[in-house]
Design an enzyme around this catalytic site. Structure first.
Site, PDB file in Angstrom:
ATOM      1  N   GLU A  15       0.847  -1.200   0.000  1.00  0.00           N
ATOM      2  CA  GLU A  15       0.000   0.000   0.000  1.00  0.00           C
ATOM      3  C   GLU A  15       0.882   1.249   0.000  1.00  0.00           C
ATOM      4  OE1 GLU A  15      -3.643   0.596   2.562  1.00  0.00           O
ATOM      5  OE2 GLU A  15      -2.380   2.200   3.375  1.00  0.00           O
TER       6      GLU A  15
ATOM      7  N   THR B 248      -3.957   4.871  -1.534  1.00  0.00           N
ATOM      8  CA  THR B 248      -5.009   5.363  -0.643  1.00  0.00           C
ATOM      9  C   THR B 248      -5.643   6.650  -1.198  1.00  0.00           C
ATOM     10  OG1 THR B 248      -3.558   6.708   0.734  1.00  0.00           O
ATOM     11  CG2 THR B 248      -3.835   4.398   1.365  1.00  0.00           C
TER      12      THR B 248
ATOM     13  N   ALA C 193      -9.734  11.038   2.736  1.00  0.00           N
ATOM     14  CA  ALA C 193     -11.140  11.337   3.010  1.00  0.00           C
ATOM     15  C   ALA C 193     -11.361  12.839   3.179  1.00  0.00           C
ATOM     16  CB  ALA C 193     -11.613  10.588   4.249  1.00  0.00           C
TER      17      ALA C 193
ATOM     18  N   HIS D 287      -8.068   3.239  -3.873  1.00  0.00           N
ATOM     19  CA  HIS D 287      -9.021   3.398  -2.778  1.00  0.00           C
ATOM     20  C   HIS D 287      -9.983   4.536  -3.136  1.00  0.00           C
ATOM     21  CE1 HIS D 287      -6.288   1.577   0.604  1.00  0.00           C
ATOM     22  NE2 HIS D 287      -6.140   0.955  -0.548  1.00  0.00           N
TER      23      HIS D 287
ATOM     24  N   ALA E  95     -19.969   2.442   3.891  1.00  0.00           N
ATOM     25  CA  ALA E  95     -19.277   1.986   2.678  1.00  0.00           C
ATOM     26  C   ALA E  95     -20.177   1.102   1.806  1.00  0.00           C
ATOM     27  CB  ALA E  95     -18.008   1.236   3.068  1.00  0.00           C
TER      28      ALA E  95
ATOM     29  N   TYR F 259     -12.136  -5.616   9.896  1.00  0.00           N
ATOM     30  CA  TYR F 259     -11.408  -5.248  11.128  1.00  0.00           C
ATOM     31  C   TYR F 259     -11.307  -6.421  12.103  1.00  0.00           C
ATOM     32  CZ  TYR F 259     -12.294  -0.801   8.983  1.00  0.00           C
ATOM     33  OH  TYR F 259     -12.330   0.225   8.056  1.00  0.00           O
TER      34      TYR F 259
ATOM     35  N   HIS G 235     -13.967  -2.719  14.579  1.00  0.00           N
ATOM     36  CA  HIS G 235     -13.948  -1.306  14.175  1.00  0.00           C
ATOM     37  C   HIS G 235     -14.272  -0.468  15.407  1.00  0.00           C
ATOM     38  CE1 HIS G 235     -15.388   2.466  12.340  1.00  0.00           C
ATOM     39  NE2 HIS G 235     -14.457   2.196  11.449  1.00  0.00           N
TER      40      HIS G 235
ATOM     41  N   LYS H  71       7.760   3.549   1.840  1.00  0.00           N
ATOM     42  CA  LYS H  71       9.182   3.334   2.159  1.00  0.00           C
ATOM     43  C   LYS H  71       9.712   2.145   1.354  1.00  0.00           C
ATOM     44  CE  LYS H  71       9.076   5.418   6.688  1.00  0.00           C
ATOM     45  NZ  LYS H  71       8.426   5.208   7.955  1.00  0.00           N
TER      46      LYS H  71
END
Ligand code: FAD
Length: 288
Positions: free
Chosen positions: A17, A48, A51, A77, A125, A145, A149, A272
């Site tokens: 990601e 990503t 938002a 995303h 979502a 999750y 969550h 990274k």
């Protein structure tokens, strides 16, 4: 390529990601780091989406760059609480025009920084998944999750809501980071019992910065097991040692996941390249 075809293949998948810059002045540096990660030729890369809006158009352009210039499948995303229905339709058109086939459909976090930008066309979502499905042509994923969550009233309620989201059209689920694989194994048992059958992509965070992880865990509800807390306590004041220990811990988690039949691992590589490369190198024979 559709993500579902990548993660359903026999070969274990390892994906990364990345996140776009928040401001245009850091675009070139971050783009360079993202391209270095793409050069590692992971199974796919997710990009990503802020938002808070603002620079969220970079998600489309960076996803296109990864695909066109490095031949890596992008997973873009998309969050909805910050958007109207028209905004989402415009994003879907832009993604389709850019040749992007995969979307991770998300609600987005409501934070102090973005709470003024919330629009009210979407609450969850699953409503975004509905709209992407109606638009057509995308392989859609959703978030889940294992540690729960933070807003969920109970795990049972959270799993019921997850089932609705999957039934709306998610073909796979990517997990929030977790640091205890047994938490994931128990969670998968429970969601399968609830009738959720789609493949799970396990999200792994190599922790190289202790203060950052404490903030992220507070926001996401992720628990830190004692074995991991001991590493943070011991090495947080020594960045090199923390980085080495964080990569080793993540590598151990990943090997255990593959050994236990989780075939898709997604690494939160935080832009990274050296961390992504080290993890890939640590498991090179395993993912061959
Ligand atoms: P939802 O599936 O809508 O769930 C949110 C909460 O609402 C849950 O507690 C759920 O149980 C509950 N709920 C759902 N439906 C109902 C219903 N019908 N009635 C009552 N309760 C309901 N954020 C970003 O801003 N950008 C990103 O790029 C991003 N990427 C992410 C990637 C992954 C893999 C993960 C795990 C998270 C990511 N996030 C991202 C964070 C995410 O936006 C937040 O965790 C957010 O708080 C929830 O998003 P969701 O899509 O899981 O929401």
């Amino acid at each position: 390529m559709r993500i579902i075809d990548i993660i359903k293949a026999d070969k274990p998948s390892l994906s990364f990601e990345v996140f776009p810059p928040k401001t245009s002045d850091t675009f070139d540096t971050i783009k360079g780091a993202i391209e270095d990660i793409a050069r590692l030729q992971p199974s796919f890369m997710s990009v990503t989406y802020g938002a808070g809006g603002g620079t969220s158009e970079f998600t489309v352009s960076l996803s296109k760059d990864i695909k066109d210039n490095f031949g890596v499948t992008p997973l873009a995303h998309l969050t909805c609480i910050n958007s109207t229905k028209d905004d989402i339709r415009a994003r879907l058109v832009a993604l389709k025009d850019a040749g992007i086939e995969n979307i991770l459909a998300l609600r987005g976090d409501i934070t102090e920084q973005n709470k003024d930008k919330i629009k009210f066309d979407y609450k969850y979502a699953s409503e975004l998944v509905d709209d992407i499905k109606s638009f057509g042509g995308f392989c859609i994923g959703g978030a889940c999750y294992p540690d729960g969550h933070p807003e969920a009233l109970s795990q049972i309620e959270d799993i019921k809501n997850l089932k609705n989201k999957v039934d709306a059209g998610c073909e796979f689920l990517t997990t929030q980071m977790f640091f205890d694989n047994n938490v994931l194994y128990n969670y998968i048992y429970k969601i399968r019992e609830a009738g959720i059958t789609v493949p799970i992509v396990a999200g792994i965070m190599p922790v190289t910065n202790a203060s950052q992880i404490k903030r992220s865990c507070a926001l996401s509800g992720t628990q830190l097991p004692p074995r991991f807390k001991a590493i943070i306590d011991r090495y947080s004041s020594n960045p090199e040692a923390m980085c080495q220990a964080g990569i080793a811990y993540a590598t151990e988690q990943i090997i255990d996941l593959y050994a236990n039949g989780i075939n898709a691992v997604h690494v939160y590589s935080m832009n990274k390249p050296h961390i992504a490369a080290k993890i890939q190198q640590n498991i090179s024979e395993i993912i061959k």
